[in-house]
Write an enzyme that holds these catalytic residues in place. Structure first.
Site, PDB file in Angstrom:
ATOM      1  N   SER A 247       0.928  -1.263  -0.160  1.00  0.00           N
ATOM      2  CA  SER A 247      -0.333   0.303  -0.114  1.00  0.00           C
ATOM      3  C   SER A 247       1.061   1.241  -0.241  1.00  0.00           C
ATOM      4  O   SER A 247       2.193   1.223   0.087  1.00  0.00           O
ATOM      5  CB  SER A 247      -0.676   0.275   1.513  1.00  0.00           C
ATOM      6  OG  SER A 247      -0.341   0.281   2.167  1.00  0.00           O
ATOM      7  N   THR A 250       1.866   2.635   3.979  1.00  0.00           N
ATOM      8  CA  THR A 250       3.494   1.859   4.374  1.00  0.00           C
ATOM      9  C   THR A 250       4.302   1.754   3.517  1.00  0.00           C
ATOM     10  O   THR A 250       5.336   2.211   3.823  1.00  0.00           O
ATOM     11  CB  THR A 250       3.092  -0.033   4.525  1.00  0.00           C
ATOM     12  OG1 THR A 250       1.950   0.302   4.943  1.00  0.00           O
ATOM     13  CG2 THR A 250       3.824  -0.465   4.695  1.00  0.00           C
ATOM     14  N   GLY A 251       3.887   1.971   1.663  1.00  0.00           N
ATOM     15  CA  GLY A 251       5.391   2.295   1.046  1.00  0.00           C
ATOM     16  C   GLY A 251       6.150   3.279   1.339  1.00  0.00           C
ATOM     17  O   GLY A 251       7.405   3.307   1.574  1.00  0.00           O
ATOM     18  N   GLU A 268       6.926  -0.493  -4.961  1.00  0.00           N
ATOM     19  CA  GLU A 268       5.767  -0.551  -5.797  1.00  0.00           C
ATOM     20  C   GLU A 268       4.785  -0.696  -4.878  1.00  0.00           C
ATOM     21  O   GLU A 268       4.290  -1.218  -4.032  1.00  0.00           O
ATOM     22  CB  GLU A 268       6.207  -1.793  -6.113  1.00  0.00           C
ATOM     23  CG  GLU A 268       5.232  -2.146  -7.769  1.00  0.00           C
ATOM     24  CD  GLU A 268       3.591  -2.709  -7.951  1.00  0.00           C
ATOM     25  OE1 GLU A 268       2.598  -1.508  -7.392  1.00  0.00           O
ATOM     26  OE2 GLU A 268       3.670  -3.695  -7.300  1.00  0.00           O
ATOM     27  N   GLU A 476      11.233  -4.012 -11.708  1.00  0.00           N
ATOM     28  CA  GLU A 476      11.618  -4.647 -12.248  1.00  0.00           C
ATOM     29  C   GLU A 476      11.615  -5.219 -12.634  1.00  0.00           C
ATOM     30  O   GLU A 476      11.296  -4.412 -14.089  1.00  0.00           O
ATOM     31  CB  GLU A 476      10.464  -5.428 -10.635  1.00  0.00           C
ATOM     32  CG  GLU A 476      10.651  -4.170  -9.548  1.00  0.00           C
ATOM     33  CD  GLU A 476       9.638  -5.382  -8.674  1.00  0.00           C
ATOM     34  OE1 GLU A 476      10.545  -6.475  -8.095  1.00  0.00           O
ATOM     35  OE2 GLU A 476       8.703  -5.636  -8.232  1.00  0.00           O
TER      36      GLU A 476
END
Length: 495
Positions: A247, A250-251, A268, A476
């Site tokens: 999320s 949190t990120g 991400e 990535e």
């Protein structure tokens, strides 16, 4: 359709005393036991010990020792061969891993097999192919020669060290493999922190890795409360990098913690992805595209579309056909082979989506289909169609991460493009049209890390993936991952 019978190996695995995988061994740990809940029933299927500070220290020390010793001393091609052996082992244990995944996440067994496990294997083999192909370069040095001496310079890529990977619950194997394989092929070692909701699958994968010959400490898995373990892992002196999928709030916390210590972080963070359908598409083509873009895995895919922009003259007909299609989907146990709508991954997520749909009603948006949980055990939520009244509606601004499609009509394509870009997020988007010139031009203008044309959600390991704006940073896949898991060193010599 036949209910899939649980494998004896899965039943035995569930009965184990689960905790962590540290230094090549399963470690129950001493923390409190946390129940693992089957989202399809709401019943407990296993228990896992939470990690603590001592477990963090043990996992990081094991990873650091392997990084400085057995893993760094191994040739790059030998590392690649081990990764290929792990891919083979995962393929051999495909059904076992798929069943464990479905029990933890509620993903349909078909998706657990064909997307979760099969794609994890494919990505693992792709990254293994990079072994021996991570290059530096040589360069001419412009220093003058005083006594006939010459100068030469070159660069080399060095692994960062111990990588901490924080994994979400929606793809507990596949996303872990993305991060783990990229780090390993670059010469790093890993400590993975799965979601509390899906803690089991990577324990099994880590054991398979040990079985095929990965040195102890190369791959470590630590379970428990993310709010406690995350900061401990990031702040640990052996942590060289953090890679996180999850999320936005949190990120941001993860990114801030890493940045404060000058540690690189790949983030991400999902978003509010858009799909733009141009008027030259038929109604059936639009509905097919919407189903693909927004409702696979109950919309629990980082790149799934949640905002749909449809030409005003086709809006009502498209939604009518879409509702008919959604109403025909089979809601069932995810262990039924023909299940099309399984549960959401956990109770907290179901409650979040119910609250967001309630807010949409308060906003004046029209719930045309779904929007509620059917009467059955588990965390089910029907695929939902919402006709929003404005681009400022809650459902056009905030991520649901669920099967909630928000539809807005447009009369002008230019305005629709502006509305798509008028978002704090920028992970993914798609354009659907038979007009190739418009498709390319619009893909250039849409502000997102990846733009699909006449498709959505599909990822390929050769193409970098990641977001912009509040959807994160770093990439990535492709060759872009090399920059995120290695550092550049310059060497200059005189001869």
């Amino acid at each position: 359709m036949t209910q899939v019978k649980q494998l004896a190996a899965v039943s035995a695995f569930l009965q184990r005393d689960h905790g962590h995988f540290i230094n090549g061994l399963s470690q129950p740990g001493g923390g409190a036991l946390r129940p693992v809940i089957d989202p399809a029933t709401g019943n407990e299927v296993a228990r896992v010990h939470d990690g603590c500070a001592e477990d963090v220290s043990a996992a990081m020390a094991a990873a650091q020792q392997a990084f400085l010793g057995s893993w760094s001393e191994m040739s790059t091609l030998a590392r690649g061969n081990l990764m290929l052996k792990l891919a083979d082992a995962m393929e051999q244990h495909r059904e076992e891993l798929a069943q464990i995944e479905t029990l933890c996440s509620g993903k349909t067994i078909a998706l657990s097999r064909g997307l979760e496990v099969d794609q994890a294997v494919a990505f693992l083999r792709y990254f293994a192919g990079w072994a021996g192909k991570i290059y530096g370069e040589t360069t001419e040095i412009s220093l003058p020669s005083f006594n006939g001496e010459k100068y030469r310079g070159f660069t080399q890529r060095e692994p960062l060290g111990v990588v901490v990977g924080i994994i979400p619950w929606n793809f507990s194997i596949m996303i872990a493999i993305w991060k783990m394989a990229a780090a390993l092929v670059c010469g790093c070692t890993v400590v993975l922190k799965p979601s509390e909701f899906t803690p089991l699958t990577m324990l099994r994968v880590a054991q398979l890795a040990a079985d095929v010959g990965f040195p102890p400490g190369t791959i470590n898995v630590l379970n428990g409360n993310g709010g406690l373990l995350g900061p401990l892992l990031i702040e640990h002196p052996f942590c060289a990098k953090v890679t996180f999928t999850g999320s936005v709030p949190t990120g941001r916390a993860v990114g801030n913690a890493a940045s404060a210590l000058a540690k690189p972080a790949t983030l991400e963070l999902g978003g509010k992805n858009a799909a733009l359908f141009l008027a030259d598409m038929s109604v059936s083509e639009m509905v097919d595209g919407i189903m693909e873009a927004g409702y696979v895995n109950q919309g629990q895919i980082c790149a799934s579309a949640e905002r749909f922009y449809l030409p005003a003259e086709k809006m009502d007909e498209v939604l009518s056909v879409l509702i008919q299609r959604l109403s025909q989907l089979k809601v069932a146990s995810p262990f039924e082979e023909d299940c099309q709508v399984g549960p959401l991954a956990n109770k907290a997520h179901l409650e979040k989506i119910l609250k967001m749909v309630a807010r949409a009603k308060e906003d004046g948006d029209e719930i045309l289909y779904g929007g509620y949980s059917p009467e059955r055990p588990g965390y089910y939520f029907l695929p939902t169609v919402v006709k929003v009244h404005s681009e400022n509606s809650t459902l056009m601004r905030e991520e649901t991460f669920g099967p909630v499609g928000s539809f807005l009509a447009y009369d002008d394509e230019e305005k629709a493009l502006q509305q798509i870009n008028n978002s704090p997020f920028g992970l993914a988007a798609s354009v659907w049209t038979h007009n190739f010139n418009k498709a390319i031009r619009y893909s250039e203008r849409i502000q997102a890390g990846i733009v699909w044309i006449n498709m959505h959600t599909f990822l390929d390991p050769a193409l970098p993936f990641g977001g912009i704006k509040s959807s994160g940073n770093g990439r990535e896949f492709g060759s872009a991952f090399i920059n995120d898991y290695t550092r550049l060193k310059s060497v200059m010599m005189r001869y």
